[in-house]
Structures are given as structure tokens and as C-alpha cells.
Design a protein around this motif. Structure first.
Motif, PDB file in Angstrom:
ATOM      1  N   ARG A  76       0.845  -1.197   0.000  1.00  0.00           N
ATOM      2  CA  ARG A  76       0.000   0.000   0.000  1.00  0.00           C
ATOM      3  C   ARG A  76       0.881   1.249   0.000  1.00  0.00           C
ATOM      4  N   PRO A  77       0.515   2.263  -0.757  1.00  0.00           N
ATOM      5  CA  PRO A  77       1.273   3.525  -0.693  1.00  0.00           C
ATOM      6  C   PRO A  77       1.035   4.213   0.647  1.00  0.00           C
ATOM      7  N   GLY A  78       2.056   4.845   1.161  1.00  0.00           N
ATOM      8  CA  GLY A  78       1.896   5.593   2.400  1.00  0.00           C
ATOM      9  C   GLY A  78       1.184   6.909   2.160  1.00  0.00           C
ATOM     10  N   PRO A  79       0.698   7.540   3.217  1.00  0.00           N
ATOM     11  CA  PRO A  79       0.038   8.838   3.069  1.00  0.00           C
ATOM     12  C   PRO A  79       1.033   9.902   2.639  1.00  0.00           C
ATOM     13  N   SER A  80       0.519  10.910   1.955  1.00  0.00           N
ATOM     14  CA  SER A  80       1.366  12.018   1.522  1.00  0.00           C
ATOM     15  C   SER A  80       1.455  13.080   2.608  1.00  0.00           C
ATOM     16  N   GLY A  81       2.638  13.666   2.739  1.00  0.00           N
ATOM     17  CA  GLY A  81       2.802  14.779   3.658  1.00  0.00           C
ATOM     18  C   GLY A  81       2.265  16.086   3.115  1.00  0.00           C
ATOM     19  N   ASN A 137      -2.237  -4.808   8.628  1.00  0.00           N
ATOM     20  CA  ASN A 137      -2.028  -3.393   8.870  1.00  0.00           C
ATOM     21  C   ASN A 137      -1.449  -3.194  10.260  1.00  0.00           C
ATOM     22  N   ALA A 138      -1.360  -1.953  10.698  1.00  0.00           N
ATOM     23  CA  ALA A 138      -0.732  -1.650  11.988  1.00  0.00           C
ATOM     24  C   ALA A 138      -1.399  -2.383  13.143  1.00  0.00           C
ATOM     25  N   LEU A 140       7.544  -5.487   6.305  1.00  0.00           N
ATOM     26  CA  LEU A 140       6.824  -5.191   5.061  1.00  0.00           C
ATOM     27  C   LEU A 140       5.426  -5.787   5.054  1.00  0.00           C
ATOM     28  N   LYS A 141       5.233  -6.867   5.788  1.00  0.00           N
ATOM     29  CA  LYS A 141       3.924  -7.530   5.800  1.00  0.00           C
ATOM     30  C   LYS A 141       2.811  -6.590   6.239  1.00  0.00           C
ATOM     31  N   TYR A 142       3.135  -5.632   7.088  1.00  0.00           N
ATOM     32  CA  TYR A 142       2.113  -4.777   7.678  1.00  0.00           C
ATOM     33  C   TYR A 142       1.753  -3.591   6.774  1.00  0.00           C
TER      34      TYR A 142
END
Length: 421
Positions: A11-16, A319-320, A306-308
Motif C-alpha cells: 500500500r502507498p503511504g500517506p502524503s505529507g 495493517n498496523a 513489510l507484511k504490515y
């Protein structure tokens, strides 16, 4: 690594960038979607931890195992020896006090794989005329470290503060009778994914890629700091029972990892450490787990982490909330030793991205372990879920676990005088 784990898509991370479509959440009403944190004082068999012996012999090892396997990775069992050499030594003055500066090189035995050489760079500064052994802070430092032993002087990392600001933390340490040592993380392990087959990780893996539970850069930097402490233990002029660790940002994460895994460190100043440091993973605010599993930061962590951040993998989507541990337990691994969590303010550059509130919640949630071991925590009465940060510049400094958000930026500079006190 993704092939080893059977991960097809991350999954892409959130953008700052708050104007981006996938911008990070900064709405506190949406920030806590997960159930309660893992119980720091409950064993995996469901029994409560009621005394220090159960903590040290049962619960703490459980938490360490989870962090090693899933988050930061394992240090190999048969690590090569490190031989320290003084490359240069000179007299100087810091904050009007005479000091001795030593440029040190810790050569890691590479006879098992000569293709990779690792030489840990450390600069040690101590008062010249101390009456007895002095405490020391090891600081993760960047900047230019001189090469070889023939240079006329040391080039110290860091810049002086702005006019009217406090003296540099290193000056305050010398003034108060401490020594300090800068250790260069880049000389231990490169801060990029391409470096994972080089540096200390590459050396012990003989240039081969990592396995899923092998260590990442944060753990490698922590290992290097521990080797620096090994050297300090050989110096009679230094009080090796009172050595601390400090870092800011990614090096704040590394300092917290150092404190957690090496109980010889007596105290820590953890600056603006964010996700992977003092910030709760189980928070939808600013930086996220997916930020750490992305291309720019995955090398800090174990491959298993990476699994999370995976959306398509043979084990499904995690996920977290699936992590067996969280940041409060990382902080708790430092108990009952002196642990100071430091942040600045967003308007001065310590970005909301770091989630100061989520880090405060983690610090509160770590408190029961400090109390169990006879230390004082933040002495906050509220549950971590409803605990709100004190006002800026109002510190909770009465215990072995301490918190202060200063009114500066992405630095721990304004908190040094409170830490030393």
C-alpha cells in the motif's frame, strides 16, 4: 524481500502534502481507529505481570522477541569483533573548558568476507581536568568526519544555535562535567536500501540479501552505538555505568532502539522520533506504517515489517493493528532507566507528520512498566487514549520517564538543559 514474503503489492503511504488526494489524516477525531494497544503487562498466556521478576524473565523477553522478529530484525549471533584505535588526539577548549578530543576508529573484523570493510567512526570529547570518571552521552551525528589520523583538527557535526538561543547541547554537557561522543551512523550502515548488501549488514551476510527477520539499519546503528559503549568501558577517565544515548528524527528512532536492546545504557534523550520511534503505529495521524514499508525507509526495518504494509500477499492483508507490539512497549523496554521523550512544534518545523500527540500517548502507556520497576512515570492519571499533551514548554520531568514539547523545530536543542537537570 517481497518475493521471499510472497508480497505482490504494498500500500502507498500517506502524503505529507495536505493538498494531495492521499494526504495524511490530521483530524484527531479520526486518529484512533484501532482497539486498545497490546497489553504491556500481560503475558501471551493471558496472565498478568505482577512483579519485576515476571517482567524481566518472562514478559520483557516476549516483547523483545516480537520486536526482533517483526519490526527491527535480529542481530546475528556470531558477530565479528571490533578493534578500536585512536587515530588522532588533541587538546582543545569547549565552552571555555579544556577538553581532550580523540578521533577513534572501530575496525570490524572482516576476515570472513574481506570484500566489505566496516570502520566505525567516533569522536570522543571529555574534560581535561575532571576530578574523577565522567558520565558520557553518545550522540548519533552526521556531518563531516575526518579521514585518517593526520588531520590537524576535528570537524564536529552540528551547527551553533541562533543568537539568543541556548548553548549547544555538547557545550552544556562539558559545562556540567560530562563527556560526549559523536558516532557516525553512515560508517556503520548506509541509510538506503542499496546499502543492505554492504555495511555491517552486508558484511555478516557476506554480500547476500537479507532474510525476513534479519536486522535493518535502525538495529545496525544501535549495534554500532553499543560497540562505542564497549570502547568507553575501557577508558578509566569515563564513568561507563552512566553512559547515555541521543538522537533526533531517524536517529531518535535509533536511540530508542539502542536503549531498548542494550540495558547498559543508563539514560536516553529521544528527539522527534515519529513513526518507528515513540509514535504509536496504531494511529491514523501523519506518518504511518506504510511510510516505513515504502521505498525510502524500508531498509530501517526488518524484512518482516513489510507484511504490515502489504495489500496483496499470500498471508492476506495486514495493517498496523496486526503488529504484535507498539511504540509504548519499545519505550517500556527502557524502564526503569531515565528516558526523556522530546518534540518541538509544527509551526517551527517539527511537522505534524511526526504525531506528537500519538507519541505522548505511547509515553503515557509505557508508564505502568516504569512504576512496576520502582521508577516514576509521567504521573498522568488519564488513560493513554484520552491523555492530552501538556501545553508547549510545560514538561513532565519529575520521574525517570519524562516528556517535554519545546517551542522550537525539528531538534532537541531546547530540551538539553532540562534533560541534563
Amino acid at each position: 524481500m517481497m518475493n521471499q514474503l510472497g508480497i505482490k503489492v504494498l500500500r502507498p503511504g500517506p502524503s505529507g502534502n495536505e493538498s494531495a488526494p492521499n494526504h495524511a489524516n490530521y483530524d484527531e477525531s479520526l486518529a484512533n481507529p484501532f482497539p486498545d494497544l497490546p497489553e504491556v503487562l500481560t503475558l501471551k498466556n493471558g496472565k498478568k505481570v505482577t512483579n519485576a521478576d515476571i517482567w524481566w524473565t518472562q514478559r520483557r523477553p516476549e516483547i523483545v522477541e516480537d520486536f526482533e522478529r517483526e519490526v527491527f530484525g535480529r542481530v546475528p549471533e556470531d558477530m565479528p569483533n571490533v578493534t578500536w584505535e585512536v587515530m588522532n588526539k588533541e587538546n582543545d577548549v569547549v565552552a571555555s573548558y579544556p577538553v581532550i578530543k580523540e578521533q577513534l576508529k572501530g575496525h570490524v573484523d572482516n576476515t570472513s568476507y574481506p570484500q566489505i570493510s566496516v570502520d566505525i567512526q567516533m569522536l570522543l570529547v571529555r574534560p581535561t581536568d575532571a576530578a574523577g570518571p565522567v558520565p558520557v552521552m553518545i550522540l548519533f551525528g552526521g556531518g563531516e568526519f575526518p579521514q585518517g589520523g593526520g588531520g590537524p583538527s576535528f570537524v564536529m557535526p552540528g551547527a551553533p544555535g541562533s543568537p539568543g538561543s541556548d548553548p549547544a547541547g555538547t557545550e552544556q554537557l562539558i559545562t556540567d562535567g560530562w563527556g560526549y561522543a559523536y558516532i557516525n551512523p553512515a560508517s556503520i550502515q548506509a541509510d538506503n536500501g542499496a546499502g543492505l548488501t554492504k555495511g555491517i549488514i552486508g558484511l555478516v551476510n557476506r554480500g547476500q540479501p537479507r532474510k525476513p527477520d534479519d536486522w535493518g539499519a535502525l538495529r545496525a546503528w544501535a549495534w554500532g552505538a553499543s560497540r562505542g559503549l564497549d570502547y568507553l568501558e575501557t577508558e578509566k577517565a569515563l564513568d561507563a555505568k552512566h553512559v547515555g544515548i541521543e538522537g533526533v528524527s531517524r536517529y531518535g528512532k535509533a536511540a530508542l532502539v539502542t536503549m531498548a536492546f542494550d540495558t547498559r545504557f543508563a539514560f536516553a534523550l529521544i528527539g522527534s522520533s515519529g513513526e518507528g520511534g515513540a509514535k504509536l503505529h496504531r494511529r491514523n495521524f501523519g506518518e504511518a506504517v506504510e511510510s516505513l514499508t515504502g521505498a525510502g525507509e524500508y531498509h530501517w526495518m526488518a524484512g518482516n515489517f513489510l507484511k504490515y504494509g502489504a495489500s496483496e500477499a499470500k498471508f492476506g492483508s495486514k495493517n498496523a493493528g496486526d503488529l504484535p507490539v507498539d511504540a509504548h512497549e519499545l519505550i517500556a523496554l527502557g524502564a526503569p532507566r531515565l528516558t526523556f521523550i522530546s518534540y518541538g512544534v509544527p509551526e517551527k518545523g517539527d511537522a505534524k507528520w511526526l504525531d506528537q500527540q500519538g507519541s505522548y500517548m505511547a509515553t503515557v502507556a509505557a508508564g505502568p512498566v516504569f512504576k512496576l520497576l520502582g521508577a516514576r512515570d509521567l504521573e498522568v492519571l488519564e488513560n493513554y487514549r484520552i491523555a492530552k499533551m501538556p501545553s508547549v514548554n510545560v514538561g513532565l520531568l519529575g520521574g525517570e520517564l519524562a516528556w517535554r514539547q519545546h517551542d522550537g523545530g525539528h531538534t532537541d536543542g531546547p530540551n538539553w538543559k532540562y534533560f541534563i537537570t
